[in-house]
Design a protein around this motif. Structure first.
Motif, short mmCIF file in Angstrom:
data_model
loop_
_atom_site.label_atom_id
_atom_site.label_comp_id
_atom_site.label_asym_id
_atom_site.label_seq_id
_atom_site.Cartn_x
_atom_site.Cartn_y
_atom_site.Cartn_z
N PRO A 165 0.81 -1.23 0.00
CA PRO A 165 0.00 0.00 0.00
C PRO A 165 0.84 1.27 0.00
CG PRO A 165 -0.23 -1.18 2.09
CD PRO A 165 0.53 -2.07 1.17
N VAL A 166 1.97 1.26 0.70
CA VAL A 166 2.80 2.46 0.72
C VAL A 166 3.33 2.75 -0.68
CG1 VAL A 166 4.89 3.52 1.66
CG2 VAL A 166 3.40 2.20 3.15
N THR A 167 3.77 1.70 -1.38
CA THR A 167 4.28 1.89 -2.74
C THR A 167 3.20 2.46 -3.66
OG1 THR A 167 5.71 -0.01 -2.46
CG2 THR A 167 5.37 0.75 -4.70
N VAL A 168 2.06 1.81 -3.66
CA VAL A 168 1.01 2.20 -4.61
C VAL A 168 0.56 3.63 -4.35
CG1 VAL A 168 -1.35 1.77 -5.31
CG2 VAL A 168 0.21 -0.13 -5.04
N LEU A 169 0.36 3.98 -3.08
CA LEU A 169 -0.17 5.32 -2.81
C LEU A 169 0.90 6.40 -2.98
CD1 LEU A 169 -2.64 4.02 -0.34
CD2 LEU A 169 -3.21 5.82 -1.92
N THR A 170 2.16 6.08 -2.64
CA THR A 170 3.23 7.05 -2.90
C THR A 170 3.34 7.30 -4.40
OG1 THR A 170 4.44 6.20 -1.02
CG2 THR A 170 5.66 7.57 -2.53
N TRP A 171 3.29 6.21 -5.14
CA TRP A 171 3.39 6.30 -6.59
C TRP A 171 2.26 7.16 -7.15
CZ3 TRP A 171 1.41 1.74 -9.96
CH2 TRP A 171 1.54 2.07 -11.32
N SER A 172 1.04 6.86 -6.76
CA SER A 172 -0.07 7.64 -7.31
C SER A 172 0.02 9.09 -6.85
CB SER A 172 -1.41 7.02 -6.93
OG SER A 172 -1.82 7.47 -5.67
N GLY A 173 0.54 9.30 -5.64
CA GLY A 173 0.72 10.68 -5.18
C GLY A 173 1.73 11.42 -6.03
N VAL A 174 2.86 10.78 -6.31
CA VAL A 174 3.90 11.44 -7.11
C VAL A 174 3.42 11.64 -8.54
CG1 VAL A 174 6.21 11.14 -8.08
CG2 VAL A 174 5.80 10.63 -5.68
N ALA A 175 2.74 10.62 -9.08
CA ALA A 175 2.27 10.73 -10.46
C ALA A 175 1.19 11.81 -10.60
CB ALA A 175 1.73 9.38 -10.94
N GLY A 176 0.48 12.07 -9.50
CA GLY A 176 -0.62 13.03 -9.57
C GLY A 176 -0.22 14.46 -9.28
N VAL A 177 1.06 14.70 -9.08
CA VAL A 177 1.49 16.08 -8.76
C VAL A 177 1.22 16.99 -9.95
CG1 VAL A 177 3.47 17.52 -8.20
CG2 VAL A 177 3.24 15.29 -7.14
N ASN A 178 0.67 18.14 -9.65
CA ASN A 178 0.39 19.15 -10.67
C ASN A 178 1.65 19.44 -11.48
OD1 ASN A 178 -0.36 21.39 -12.08
ND2 ASN A 178 -1.17 22.51 -10.32
N LYS A 179 1.58 19.23 -12.81
CA LYS A 179 2.77 19.40 -13.65
C LYS A 179 3.28 20.84 -13.61
CE LYS A 179 2.95 15.19 -15.12
NZ LYS A 179 2.42 14.71 -13.82
N ALA A 180 2.39 21.78 -13.35
CA ALA A 180 2.81 23.18 -13.31
C ALA A 180 3.80 23.42 -12.16
CB ALA A 180 1.60 24.09 -13.16
N TYR A 181 3.70 22.61 -11.08
CA TYR A 181 4.67 22.76 -9.98
C TYR A 181 6.09 22.54 -10.50
CZ TYR A 181 0.87 22.45 -6.52
OH TYR A 181 -0.25 22.67 -5.77
N TYR A 182 6.24 21.54 -11.39
CA TYR A 182 7.57 21.26 -11.94
C TYR A 182 8.02 22.40 -12.85
CZ TYR A 182 6.66 16.49 -10.36
OH TYR A 182 6.37 15.38 -9.62
N ASP A 183 7.09 22.89 -13.71
CA ASP A 183 7.44 23.98 -14.62
C ASP A 183 7.96 25.18 -13.83
OD1 ASP A 183 6.79 22.56 -16.82
OD2 ASP A 183 4.81 23.45 -17.11
N ILE A 184 7.21 25.51 -12.75
CA ILE A 184 7.61 26.64 -11.91
C ILE A 184 9.02 26.43 -11.39
CG2 ILE A 184 7.21 27.68 -9.65
CD1 ILE A 184 5.23 28.74 -11.48
N ALA A 185 9.26 25.27 -10.80
CA ALA A 185 10.56 25.02 -10.19
C ALA A 185 11.66 25.01 -11.25
CB ALA A 185 10.55 23.69 -9.43
N ARG A 186 11.36 24.47 -12.42
CA ARG A 186 12.39 24.42 -13.47
C ARG A 186 12.74 25.82 -13.94
NH1 ARG A 186 10.07 21.07 -17.97
NH2 ARG A 186 11.99 21.58 -19.06
N THR A 187 11.75 26.69 -14.15
CA THR A 187 12.09 28.04 -14.60
C THR A 187 12.88 28.78 -13.53
OG1 THR A 187 10.00 28.90 -13.79
CG2 THR A 187 10.09 28.33 -16.11
N LEU A 188 12.73 28.36 -12.25
CA LEU A 188 13.46 29.05 -11.20
C LEU A 188 14.83 28.42 -10.96
CD1 LEU A 188 10.61 29.79 -8.66
CD2 LEU A 188 11.51 31.22 -10.47
N GLY A 189 15.22 27.47 -11.81
CA GLY A 189 16.58 26.94 -11.73
C GLY A 189 16.74 25.70 -10.88
N ALA A 190 15.66 24.90 -10.72
CA ALA A 190 15.76 23.73 -9.84
C ALA A 190 16.44 22.57 -10.55
CB ALA A 190 14.36 23.30 -9.40
#
Lengths: 344, 261
Positions: A223-248
């Motif tokens: 259960p920890v694997t499945v829910l962590t996975w779905s949590g990570v897969a469900g992260v708003n893609k815009a969060y990554y875009d923001i962090a990438r433009t800020l040099g992450a």
């Protein structure tokens, strides 16, 4: 002019409300009596009388000790009820428990009457309250050791499984290559109950201890694997875009964006994993390991010592709910930012 | 209006942009869907340019190219003469949604760029400056769910400005705000841009917003986006919506978008 009149009136109302609030607040902070506590105290004193005064139909020792305990608790509750004004914060905490304490006392009276006093329930299968007390007083070394062994097995297995599940879940959610290889395996093997692996595990692992650790870990892992996975897969893609433009960097994206965003889901997995690993623990101890609460249950049943069994069940329930509470507390601390957005 | 000291306090100078024949297409159900068609545009350092066009025409795609989040299928995108291939903190993007991290306080959200680049220790003082600049002093420890839409968008702006960008890419940042907040935020954007001297590119489908904010308005066709006209708004700031010159430009722009009556 009318506007100012309204303002005046509302201000007066506000002042009156405030003084009313003040009065009720003062009333709540310094109550004269705690009625719930008084009632519960009386119930427990009555329970003490029921236990101590009539003759036991079924003779089990420890009747007087049980009566003494019930009387002690009743006396303390009466005292707390009378001294509510001086009990401070501890009293405030105790206050909501009043009705439950009273009902528990009533339950004890009913139980005592059904078993020890009138012998209405058939014997070896039901234990009387004084029977349980006797188990705790006389068999505590063995019961205590069982609890410690179970806790150790649960702690190591759960920690390993949860850690492995968390890492696997993040990797699955993050890397397409890992997802390609692990996802089918997870799909096939994950839903199997961990206890189904019992014979294999006891054969493969060198000792029954390591085998049960593995099974407990496996139960938490899925259960920890499945829910962590779905949590990570469900992260708003815009969060990554923001962090990438800020040099992450990639590491920053995983550790500071994906993981915190997935944490609420991870905790759902941790809760489910705790329940699953607990039930596997009991089965593993019943079948393979010669120690722990599961083994104690098995042993008590073998000897038809149902009093011991009930005693162990109560300990088990307390242990499980204690661990769940601990997990809730750590979640509330870590996910304080969620307060007000998500309710459980 | 533009004080020399306040200019220094934020950024050195705006970035020059050159877009040469850029095209972009996405795969949709196996078929290529063109969204940008041979777009060429030059932006001077420190200029405020609005990209105006119907919703979903591909203006946002152009901003993603400039941010370095995507690469064009044809053509070139240059920042100060160098090809843009990857995201860089000197070019920051502000989205229509504030997309604040809900698990971080206002201060920690604004600190994001500095933290990501390991500059918290040396440039930490800029966090409070950026928060003060967008008028959120006192809300440093609030979480995003406690903020209104306008306040969230201010935090997003502060999060962008703390990195000392030279190019500010605004993707309809005021699109979801109520009309009153919108008006005050428009005025603040102009002030910010004037103080900092950075280059600003604003994507919008609101004609009035484009005319009030920008020095130049580029009008796009429906998808695939192509530049159909360029309007120069040669009026001093602060501008007024009922300025007859702006009213005339507004009519012209609406006509170009096919909405004249």
């Amino acid at each position: 002019m009318s506007a100012s009149g309204v303002a005046l009136r509302s201000r007066g109302d506000a002042a009156r409300d405030a003084s009313g609030d003040l009065a009720t607040a003062r009333g709540a902070a310094r109550p004269g009596l705690w009625l719930g506590g008084l009632a519960a105290g009386l119930v427990w004193l009555a329970a003490a009388a029921v236990i101590a005064l009539p003759e036991d139909r079924i003779e089990v020792g420890r009747t007087q000790e049980l009566a003494l305990l019930a009387a002690l608790l009743g006396g303390l509750l009466l005292l707390a009820g009378l001294a509510a004004a001086w009990s401070g914060r501890a009293g405030e905490r105790l206050r909501p428990l009043g009705p439950w304490l009273a009902v528990l006392g009533l339950g004890l009276i009913g139980w005592e009457l059904l078993t020890a006093k009138f012998a209405l329930l058939p014997l070896p299968f039901f234990a009387s309250p004084q029977g349980l007390l006797e188990v705790y007083l006389e068999d505590w070394p063995r019961l205590g050791e069982s609890v410690l062994r179970s806790l150790w097995l649960l702690a190591t297995g759960y920690a390993l499984g949860a850690a492995a599940g968390f890492v696997a879940g993040v990797a699955l959610g993050w890397s397409r290559a890992i997802g390609y290889w692990v996802h089918p395996v997870l799909r096939l093997i994950g839903p199997l109950p961990a206890t189904a692996w019992l014979p294999v595990a006891f054969f493969v692992f060198p000792s029954s201890g390591s085998a049960s650790t593995f099974l407990v870990a496996l139960a938490a892992w899925f259960p920890v694997t499945v829910l962590t996975w779905s949590g990570v897969a469900g992260v708003n893609k815009a969060y990554y875009d923001i962090a990438r433009t800020l040099g992450a960097s990639q590491a920053f994206l995983v550790l500071k964006v994906a993981v915190p965003a997935a944490l609420p889901q991870v905790f759902v997995g941790l809760f489910m994993g705790l329940g699953a690993s607990f039930s596997v623990l009991v089965v593993a101890e019943m079948l393979g390991v010669k120690a722990g609460l599961g083994w104690y249950l098995q042993w008590a049943q073998g000897w038809a010592a149902y009093g011991n069994m009930y005693a162990a069940l109560i300990v088990m329930a307390l242990m499980c709910s204690g661990l769940t509470t601990l997990l809730f507390k750590s979640r509330d601390r870590l996910l304080a930012w969620q307060k007000g957005t998500v309710r459980w | 209006m533009v004080g020399a000291t306040s200019r220094q306090e934020l950024s050195a100078a705006g970035m020059a942009l050159e877009i040469e024949g850029a095209s972009q297409a996405f795969q949709l159900e196996g078929r290529p869907l063109p969204v940008l068609d041979d777009v060429s545009l030059t932006v001077r350092p420190g200029e405020f340019v609005a990209l105006l066009g119907p919703s979903g025409c591909g203006k946002s795609t152009l901003l993603r190219l400039l941010a370095g989040l995507d690469a064009p299928v044809a053509g070139r995108v240059l920042g100060d003469g160098a090809p843009i291939t990857a995201p860089d903190p000197s070019r920051v993007l502000v989205f229509q949604d504030p997309t604040l991290y809900p698990w971080r306080t206002v201060r920690a959200n604004v600190a994001l760029g500095l933290e990501a680049r390991g500059l918290l220790r040396s440039h930490g003082h800029r966090i409070q400056e950026a928060i003060d600049l967008v008028g959120l002093t006192g809300f440093e420890t609030a979480y995003p769910h406690q903020l209104s839409g306008g306040m969230s968008q201010r935090v997003a702006l502060a999060r962008a400005l703390v990195n000392d960008p030279r190019l500010l890419l605004l993707d309809e940042p005021l699109g979801k705000l109520d009309s009153l907040t919108r008006l005050s935020m428009q005025a603040e954007l102009v002030r910010l841009w004037q103080r900092s001297g950075l280059t600003a590119l604003l994507v919008t489908h609101d004609v009035e917003e484009a005319l009030v904010l920008a020095q130049r308005v580029i009008v796009f066709s429906p998808r695939p986006a192509r530049i159909t006209a360029e309007l120069v708004v040669d009026r001093p700031y602060p501008r007024h919506r009922d300025d007859p010159h702006l009213v005339a430009l507004r009519r012209e722009a609406l006509g170009l978008l096919g909405l004249a009556d």
